[in-house]
Motif scaffolding. Structure first.
Motif, PDB file in Angstrom:
ATOM      1  N   ASP A 162       0.849  -1.187   0.000  1.00  0.00           N
ATOM      2  CA  ASP A 162       0.000   0.000   0.000  1.00  0.00           C
ATOM      3  C   ASP A 162       0.886   1.239   0.000  1.00  0.00           C
ATOM      4  OD1 ASP A 162      -2.301   1.473  -0.055  1.00  0.00           O
ATOM      5  OD2 ASP A 162      -2.954   1.006   1.980  1.00  0.00           O
ATOM      6  N   VAL A 163       0.277   2.361  -0.286  1.00  0.00           N
ATOM      7  CA  VAL A 163       0.942   3.664  -0.234  1.00  0.00           C
ATOM      8  C   VAL A 163       0.326   4.443   0.920  1.00  0.00           C
ATOM      9  CG1 VAL A 163       1.319   5.841  -1.457  1.00  0.00           C
ATOM     10  CG2 VAL A 163       1.468   3.675  -2.691  1.00  0.00           C
ATOM     11  N   ASP A 164       1.135   5.161   1.659  1.00  0.00           N
ATOM     12  CA  ASP A 164       0.670   5.901   2.828  1.00  0.00           C
ATOM     13  C   ASP A 164      -0.167   7.106   2.375  1.00  0.00           C
ATOM     14  OD1 ASP A 164       0.256   7.190   5.217  1.00  0.00           O
ATOM     15  OD2 ASP A 164       2.319   6.977   5.924  1.00  0.00           O
ATOM     16  N   GLY A 165      -1.456   6.857   2.172  1.00  0.00           N
ATOM     17  CA  GLY A 165      -2.351   7.902   1.691  1.00  0.00           C
ATOM     18  C   GLY A 165      -2.571   9.008   2.699  1.00  0.00           C
ATOM     19  N   LYS A 166      -2.538   8.671   3.975  1.00  0.00           N
ATOM     20  CA  LYS A 166      -2.697   9.688   5.020  1.00  0.00           C
ATOM     21  C   LYS A 166      -1.569  10.707   4.939  1.00  0.00           C
ATOM     22  CE  LYS A 166      -2.951  10.243  10.054  1.00  0.00           C
ATOM     23  NZ  LYS A 166      -2.950   9.527  11.366  1.00  0.00           N
ATOM     24  N   GLU A 167      -0.334  10.223   4.834  1.00  0.00           N
ATOM     25  CA  GLU A 167       0.808  11.124   4.746  1.00  0.00           C
ATOM     26  C   GLU A 167       0.778  11.916   3.439  1.00  0.00           C
ATOM     27  OE1 GLU A 167       4.351  13.181   5.387  1.00  0.00           O
ATOM     28  OE2 GLU A 167       2.924  12.203   6.739  1.00  0.00           O
ATOM     29  N   GLY A 168       0.405  11.271   2.343  1.00  0.00           N
ATOM     30  CA  GLY A 168       0.357  11.968   1.072  1.00  0.00           C
ATOM     31  C   GLY A 168      -0.638  13.119   1.072  1.00  0.00           C
ATOM     32  N   THR A 291      -0.788  19.533  -9.870  1.00  0.00           N
ATOM     33  CA  THR A 291      -0.104  19.209  -8.622  1.00  0.00           C
ATOM     34  C   THR A 291      -0.775  17.977  -8.023  1.00  0.00           C
ATOM     35  OG1 THR A 291       0.588  21.479  -8.124  1.00  0.00           O
ATOM     36  CG2 THR A 291       0.324  19.985  -6.256  1.00  0.00           C
ATOM     37  N   THR A 292       0.039  17.017  -7.614  1.00  0.00           N
ATOM     38  CA  THR A 292      -0.535  15.745  -7.185  1.00  0.00           C
ATOM     39  C   THR A 292       0.416  15.031  -6.231  1.00  0.00           C
ATOM     40  OG1 THR A 292      -1.543  13.696  -8.016  1.00  0.00           O
ATOM     41  CG2 THR A 292       0.411  14.495  -9.173  1.00  0.00           C
ATOM     42  N   VAL A 293       0.006  13.867  -5.781  1.00  0.00           N
ATOM     43  CA  VAL A 293       0.847  12.993  -4.969  1.00  0.00           C
ATOM     44  C   VAL A 293       1.163  11.768  -5.811  1.00  0.00           C
ATOM     45  CG1 VAL A 293       1.003  11.579  -2.892  1.00  0.00           C
ATOM     46  CG2 VAL A 293      -0.143  13.804  -2.796  1.00  0.00           C
ATOM     47  N   ARG A 294       2.435  11.506  -5.978  1.00  0.00           N
ATOM     48  CA  ARG A 294       2.842  10.397  -6.841  1.00  0.00           C
ATOM     49  C   ARG A 294       2.899   9.092  -6.064  1.00  0.00           C
ATOM     50  NH1 ARG A 294       8.126  11.511  -9.885  1.00  0.00           N
ATOM     51  NH2 ARG A 294       6.659  12.663 -11.224  1.00  0.00           N
ATOM     52  N   GLN A 295       2.173   8.096  -6.573  1.00  0.00           N
ATOM     53  CA  GLN A 295       2.417   6.726  -6.159  1.00  0.00           C
ATOM     54  C   GLN A 295       2.801   5.963  -7.428  1.00  0.00           C
ATOM     55  OE1 GLN A 295      -0.958   4.767  -4.420  1.00  0.00           O
ATOM     56  NE2 GLN A 295      -2.439   5.753  -5.730  1.00  0.00           N
ATOM     57  N   GLU A 318       9.016 -12.688   1.725  1.00  0.00           N
ATOM     58  CA  GLU A 318       9.740 -12.124   2.868  1.00  0.00           C
ATOM     59  C   GLU A 318       9.005 -10.935   3.478  1.00  0.00           C
ATOM     60  OE1 GLU A 318      13.755 -11.284   1.884  1.00  0.00           O
ATOM     61  OE2 GLU A 318      14.283 -13.371   1.482  1.00  0.00           O
ATOM     62  N   ASP A 319       8.674  -9.958   2.682  1.00  0.00           N
ATOM     63  CA  ASP A 319       7.960  -8.768   3.177  1.00  0.00           C
ATOM     64  C   ASP A 319       6.491  -8.906   2.804  1.00  0.00           C
ATOM     65  OD1 ASP A 319      10.311  -7.540   4.146  1.00  0.00           O
ATOM     66  OD2 ASP A 319      10.796  -6.847   2.131  1.00  0.00           O
ATOM     67  N   ARG A 320       5.675  -9.288   3.786  1.00  0.00           N
ATOM     68  CA  ARG A 320       4.261  -9.556   3.517  1.00  0.00           C
ATOM     69  C   ARG A 320       3.407  -8.300   3.528  1.00  0.00           C
ATOM     70  NH1 ARG A 320       1.833 -14.332   3.776  1.00  0.00           N
ATOM     71  NH2 ARG A 320       0.022 -13.504   4.913  1.00  0.00           N
ATOM     72  N   GLN A 321       3.841  -7.270   4.235  1.00  0.00           N
ATOM     73  CA  GLN A 321       3.048  -6.046   4.341  1.00  0.00           C
ATOM     74  C   GLN A 321       3.965  -4.844   4.145  1.00  0.00           C
ATOM     75  OE1 GLN A 321       1.121  -6.632   8.180  1.00  0.00           O
ATOM     76  NE2 GLN A 321      -0.536  -7.786   7.233  1.00  0.00           N
ATOM     77  N   ILE A 322       3.786  -4.181   3.012  1.00  0.00           N
ATOM     78  CA  ILE A 322       4.674  -3.093   2.607  1.00  0.00           C
ATOM     79  C   ILE A 322       3.884  -1.795   2.526  1.00  0.00           C
ATOM     80  CG2 ILE A 322       6.210  -2.254   0.785  1.00  0.00           C
ATOM     81  CD1 ILE A 322       6.573  -5.212  -0.052  1.00  0.00           C
ATOM     82  N   LEU A 323       4.405  -0.739   3.150  1.00  0.00           N
ATOM     83  CA  LEU A 323       3.777   0.582   3.091  1.00  0.00           C
ATOM     84  C   LEU A 323       4.788   1.554   2.497  1.00  0.00           C
ATOM     85  CD1 LEU A 323       1.198   2.167   3.817  1.00  0.00           C
ATOM     86  CD2 LEU A 323       2.288   2.746   6.000  1.00  0.00           C
ATOM     87  N   LEU A 324       4.481   2.047   1.293  1.00  0.00           N
ATOM     88  CA  LEU A 324       5.378   2.942   0.584  1.00  0.00           C
ATOM     89  C   LEU A 324       5.079   4.397   0.939  1.00  0.00           C
ATOM     90  CD1 LEU A 324       5.269   1.370  -3.004  1.00  0.00           C
ATOM     91  CD2 LEU A 324       6.895   0.888  -1.166  1.00  0.00           C
ATOM     92  N   LYS A 325       6.118   5.217   0.903  1.00  0.00           N
ATOM     93  CA  LYS A 325       5.955   6.652   1.143  1.00  0.00           C
ATOM     94  C   LYS A 325       5.692   7.348  -0.190  1.00  0.00           C
ATOM     95  CE  LYS A 325       8.368  10.715   2.981  1.00  0.00           C
ATOM     96  NZ  LYS A 325       7.198  11.190   3.753  1.00  0.00           N
TER      97      LYS A 325
END
Length: 339
Positions: A162-168, A291-295, A318-325
């Protein structure tokens, strides 16, 4: 005629089982024999019978992907980018991809059930996850391999990226605040989608950090389409006083908001700031550029596909749950000039 195992065996003067075991890498075949078999098979243009191999292994080597979209066709560039990433990775890994389009609801879930029960696919890719996602609940109940692009409110552990939508959304709202905007409207996604709550939380968090009140009258729901963004923005811009900025939950709704503002004679970037989320290819070429937030949607498609294949082949990843910035991309729709 395609070259068969019998053809290779006849050329070398050895048995078909020996050729088969050499190609499969069995340890009871001498290294010299294996090397001769591999070289001869390559020279003769031998290709394994994929259908027979799949039948023997009881695998389809096919991944399932159901695009949750309304209507007889989809034109959302988000899904186009995602599908391209998934498809390219699957092809490189020598997997096929079974794609279907279904509107969210009963027909969509029945498509999942058919793919699983009829053994059409080895694993599923789930996108646009929901708060209480019936698709994920079903796949977990069946212990069927899958990877999701997005989280869920289900009390269950499953592999996702997932991508950290809250932070974005916090960053993009703060960007608008830093530009001096004080009436920042927000076009949200359908509230059953998990990312809608995350992005709304980011919007609220940025307002609170600047001691700006949250005004529920400045928040409207859209359907993630350009048309719904146009309708929502027209509604918001009829307010008195009108907003001086509109933050949309995705790029398509932001493009619809730009169209609505221009129709009212407003200059986007000067009279009204508009922002999106995703950074689909259209965003950089909008008028003005958005202007936008890139994922990285294409890369995400490749990564979730790779995760699923690793689960299928190794039984784990190996990494089952990934959160991208995510990354804030500033363009003329908020500043009046590319930043």
């Amino acid at each position: 005629m395609p070259v068969t195992l019998q053809d290779v065996a006849d050329r070398l003067g050895i048995s078909v089982p020996t050729v088969s075991r050499a190609l499969a890498g069995y340890s009871d075949i001498a290294d010299e024999t294996r090397a001769r078999v591999l070289q001869t098979a390559e020279q003769m243009g031998y290709r394994p019978n994929v259908s027979a191999r799949r039948l023997q292994q009881q695998r389809t080597e096919t991944l399932g992907f159901v695009i949750p979209t309304h209507g007889p066709r989809f034109s959302d560039p988000f899904f186009s980018e995602l599908l391209t990433g998934i498809g390219n990775e699957a092809a490189e890994q020598e997997y096929d991809l079974l794609v279907s389009t279904r509107a969210p609801g009963g027909d969509e879930l029945r498509t999942y059930e058919r793919m699983v029960m009829e053994q059409r696919v080895d694993g599923m890719l789930v996108v646009r996850t929901r708060r209480q996602d019936q698709r994920i609940a079903y796949l977990l109940k069946r212990s069927f391999p899958f990877v999701a692009f997005g989280r869920s409110d289900l009390e269950a552990e499953f592999p996702y990226l997932d991508v950290d939508g809250k932070e974005g959304m916090r960053e993009i709202t703060q960007h608008l605040i830093d530009l001096g905007h004080r009436r920042i409207a927000y076009i949200n996604a359908p509230t059953d989608l998990v990312f809608a709550s995350h992005r709304l939380a980011g919007y609220k968090e940025a307002l609170a950090a600047s001691d700006m009140p949250f005004d529920e009258n400045l928040v409207v729901a859209g359907a993630l389409t350009e048309r719904s963004g146009h309708v929502a923005a027209t509604h918001l811009l009829a307010r008195d006083p009108r907003p001086d900025a509109i933050a949309a939950c995705n790029d398509l709704m932001a493009l619809g908001a730009i169209s609505a503002a221009r129709k009212l004679g407003l200059t986007v970037g000067r009279d009204l700031a508009v922002t999106g989320f995703d950074d689909v290819p259209l965003a950089a070429h909008a008028h003005p550029p958005l202007t936008t937030v890139r994922q990285p949607i294409y890369t995400i498609g490749r990564r979730i596909c790779r995760m699923l294949i690793r689960i299928l082949e190794n039984g784990r990843v190996e990494d089952r749950q990934i959160l991208l910035k995510p990354k804030l991309i500033i363009r003329a729709s908020s500043t009046g000039a590319d930043g």
